[in-house]
Design a protein around this motif. Structure first.
Motif, PDB file in Angstrom:
ATOM      1  N   GLU A   1       0.824  -1.204   0.000  1.00 30.61           N
ATOM      2  CA  GLU A   1       0.000   0.000   0.000  1.00 30.61           C
ATOM      3  C   GLU A   1       0.862   1.259   0.000  1.00 30.61           C
ATOM      4  O   GLU A   1       0.564   2.234  -0.704  1.00 30.61           O
ATOM      5  CB  GLU A   1      -0.919  -0.008   1.217  1.00 30.61           C
ATOM      6  CG  GLU A   1      -2.000  -1.087   1.147  1.00 30.61           C
ATOM      7  CD  GLU A   1      -2.868  -1.091   2.395  1.00 30.61           C
ATOM      8  OE1 GLU A   1      -2.602  -0.255   3.293  1.00 30.61           O
ATOM      9  OE2 GLU A   1      -3.794  -1.912   2.464  1.00 30.61           O
ATOM     10  N   VAL A   2       1.938   1.259   0.797  1.00 28.74           N
ATOM     11  CA  VAL A   2       2.824   2.428   0.850  1.00 28.74           C
ATOM     12  C   VAL A   2       3.461   2.679  -0.511  1.00 28.74           C
ATOM     13  O   VAL A   2       3.517   3.814  -1.000  1.00 28.74           O
ATOM     14  CB  VAL A   2       3.902   2.224   1.932  1.00 28.74           C
ATOM     15  CG1 VAL A   2       4.973   3.306   1.834  1.00 28.74           C
ATOM     16  CG2 VAL A   2       3.269   2.237   3.319  1.00 28.74           C
ATOM     17  N   ASN A   3       3.943   1.637  -1.146  1.00 30.46           N
ATOM     18  CA  ASN A   3       4.590   1.792  -2.452  1.00 30.46           C
ATOM     19  C   ASN A   3       3.600   2.244  -3.515  1.00 30.46           C
ATOM     20  O   ASN A   3       3.942   3.050  -4.396  1.00 30.46           O
ATOM     21  CB  ASN A   3       5.245   0.478  -2.881  1.00 30.46           C
ATOM     22  CG  ASN A   3       6.499   0.167  -2.069  1.00 30.46           C
ATOM     23  OD1 ASN A   3       7.227   1.087  -1.694  1.00 30.46           O
ATOM     24  ND2 ASN A   3       6.749  -1.105  -1.801  1.00 30.46           N
ATOM     25  N   MET A   4       2.371   1.734  -3.439  1.00 32.24           N
ATOM     26  CA  MET A   4       1.362   2.162  -4.407  1.00 32.24           C
ATOM     27  C   MET A   4       1.027   3.638  -4.211  1.00 32.24           C
ATOM     28  O   MET A   4       0.827   4.382  -5.187  1.00 32.24           O
ATOM     29  CB  MET A   4       0.100   1.303  -4.254  1.00 32.24           C
ATOM     30  CG  MET A   4       0.280  -0.137  -4.740  1.00 32.24           C
ATOM     31  SD  MET A   4      -1.228  -1.117  -4.607  1.00 32.24           S
ATOM     32  CE  MET A   4      -2.275  -0.240  -5.759  1.00 32.24           C
ATOM     33  N   ALA A   5       0.961   4.086  -2.943  1.00 30.34           N
ATOM     34  CA  ALA A   5       0.679   5.496  -2.670  1.00 30.34           C
ATOM     35  C   ALA A   5       1.792   6.384  -3.204  1.00 30.34           C
ATOM     36  O   ALA A   5       1.548   7.452  -3.781  1.00 30.34           O
ATOM     37  CB  ALA A   5       0.496   5.709  -1.166  1.00 30.34           C
ATOM     38  N   LYS A   6       3.046   5.960  -3.028  1.00 34.78           N
ATOM     39  CA  LYS A   6       4.177   6.736  -3.533  1.00 34.78           C
ATOM     40  C   LYS A   6       4.133   6.825  -5.057  1.00 34.78           C
ATOM     41  O   LYS A   6       4.382   7.888  -5.634  1.00 34.78           O
ATOM     42  CB  LYS A   6       5.488   6.094  -3.090  1.00 34.78           C
ATOM     43  CG  LYS A   6       5.785   6.260  -1.607  1.00 34.78           C
ATOM     44  CD  LYS A   6       7.126   5.628  -1.265  1.00 34.78           C
ATOM     45  CE  LYS A   6       7.459   5.815   0.214  1.00 34.78           C
ATOM     46  NZ  LYS A   6       8.762   5.210   0.562  1.00 34.78           N
ATOM     47  N   CYS A   7       3.801   5.727  -5.690  1.00 34.77           N
ATOM     48  CA  CYS A   7       3.722   5.732  -7.152  1.00 34.77           C
ATOM     49  C   CYS A   7       2.601   6.664  -7.629  1.00 34.77           C
ATOM     50  O   CYS A   7       2.747   7.389  -8.621  1.00 34.77           O
ATOM     51  CB  CYS A   7       3.483   4.314  -7.662  1.00 34.77           C
ATOM     52  SG  CYS A   7       4.898   3.208  -7.441  1.00 34.77           S
ATOM     53  N   HIS A   8       1.466   6.639  -6.917  1.00 31.37           N
ATOM     54  CA  HIS A   8       0.336   7.482  -7.302  1.00 31.37           C
ATOM     55  C   HIS A   8       0.706   8.958  -7.191  1.00 31.37           C
ATOM     56  O   HIS A   8       0.392   9.768  -8.086  1.00 31.37           O
ATOM     57  CB  HIS A   8      -0.859   7.145  -6.402  1.00 31.37           C
ATOM     58  CG  HIS A   8      -2.088   7.921  -6.749  1.00 31.37           C
ATOM     59  ND1 HIS A   8      -2.796   7.728  -7.924  1.00 31.37           N
ATOM     60  CD2 HIS A   8      -2.738   8.920  -6.065  1.00 31.37           C
ATOM     61  CE1 HIS A   8      -3.813   8.559  -7.960  1.00 31.37           C
ATOM     62  NE2 HIS A   8      -3.811   9.301  -6.827  1.00 31.37           N
ATOM     63  N   MET A   9       1.395   9.330  -6.098  1.00 28.10           N
ATOM     64  CA  MET A   9       1.812  10.719  -5.910  1.00 28.10           C
ATOM     65  C   MET A   9       2.841  11.117  -6.959  1.00 28.10           C
ATOM     66  O   MET A   9       2.844  12.249  -7.449  1.00 28.10           O
ATOM     67  CB  MET A   9       2.403  10.900  -4.503  1.00 28.10           C
ATOM     68  CG  MET A   9       1.371  10.747  -3.387  1.00 28.10           C
ATOM     69  SD  MET A   9       2.120  10.893  -1.756  1.00 28.10           S
ATOM     70  CE  MET A   9       2.726  12.575  -1.844  1.00 28.10           C
ATOM     71  N   TRP A  10       3.701  10.197  -7.334  1.00 30.41           N
ATOM     72  CA  TRP A  10       4.744  10.511  -8.326  1.00 30.41           C
ATOM     73  C   TRP A  10       4.131  10.773  -9.694  1.00 30.41           C
ATOM     74  O   TRP A  10       4.517  11.698 -10.401  1.00 30.41           O
ATOM     75  CB  TRP A  10       5.715   9.334  -8.398  1.00 30.41           C
ATOM     76  CG  TRP A  10       6.875   9.598  -9.317  1.00 30.41           C
ATOM     77  CD1 TRP A  10       7.967  10.336  -9.065  1.00 30.41           C
ATOM     78  CD2 TRP A  10       7.008   9.105 -10.656  1.00 30.41           C
ATOM     79  NE1 TRP A  10       8.807  10.355 -10.137  1.00 30.41           N
ATOM     80  CE2 TRP A  10       8.232   9.595 -11.154  1.00 30.41           C
ATOM     81  CE3 TRP A  10       6.214   8.308 -11.470  1.00 30.41           C
ATOM     82  CZ2 TRP A  10       8.673   9.313 -12.437  1.00 30.41           C
ATOM     83  CZ3 TRP A  10       6.674   8.032 -12.739  1.00 30.41           C
ATOM     84  CH2 TRP A  10       7.893   8.526 -13.221  1.00 30.41           C
TER      85      TRP A  10
END
Length: 208
Positions: free
Chosen positions: A196-205
């Motif tokens: 979930e954390v990695n997906m959130a970072k990708c979404h923000m990027w």
């Protein structure tokens, strides 16, 4: 027209005459000779190498004498030789290799205790043994069976020991089983959180 007398004589048969002495080397000059039979006598000495000059020779029988020494290699040069009998003499050493001599079986040479070679299925000193003894083949098979049996047994014991050494206590001892279940739950939660954390970072990027 000139005729060579040594070419006129085609056959000599002096078998069973109690002849003594050596086989005369002068026979090698009878170039027209087709058949030579001196068997069943008391001849001794060696086979003269000059017999190899008889290119027309088709039949040679020197069996049942007391001829000794080695078989001359010149005999292998007689291409027309169809019948050869040197059995029951005192010949020794290796049967020469090459051409015609290789076409004769052991019956042409048997009865010579010190004679050796492929035709007699008898190895000469210094040679590798001809063929593989039956006992050696059986021993080799037994060794292979023992090796693979030990290998499979070791693999089975290793699997059994590893499986029960690791999972046995977990499956059979309740406190360990509960601790293992908690560990799996925590590991699963941690993996989901990291996803979930990695997906959130990708979404923000991507939005940035």
């Amino acid at each position: 027209m000139y005729w060579n007398p040594e070419n006129l004589l085609k056959s000599i048969d002096l078998s069973s005459n109690d002849l003594t002495g050596e086989v005369p080397k002068e026979l090698g000059y009878l170039l027209g000779l087709v058949s030579l039979n001196l068997s069943r006598n008391n001849l001794h000495g060696q086979i003269p190498s000059e017999i190899g000059n008889l290119n027309s020779l088709e039949f040679l029988d020197l069996s049942r004498n007391h001829i000794s020494g080695k078989i001359p290699s010149t005999l292998s040069k007689i291409d027309r030789l169809a019948v050869l009998d040197l059995s029951n003499n005192d010949l020794n050493g290796r049967i020469p290799l090459g051409r015609q001599l290789q076409t004769f079986d052991g019956s042409s040479f048997e009865g010579n205790a010190d004679l050796c070679g492929q035709q007699l299925n008898k190895s000469c000193p210094g040679d590798k043994p001809i063929g593989t003894p039956e006992g050696a083949a059986v021993d080799g098979e037994d060794e292979d069976s023992i090796f693979y049996g030990a290998l499979y047994t070791s693999l089975g014991l290793g699997f059994f020991t590893g499986f029960w050494g690791l999972l046995g206590p977990i499956l059979l001892w309740k406190p360990w089983r509960i601790a293992y279940q908690r560990f799996l739950i925590r590991l699963t939660d941690y993996i989901l959180l990291m996803v979930e954390v990695n997906m959130a970072k990708c979404h923000m990027w991507f939005k940035g």
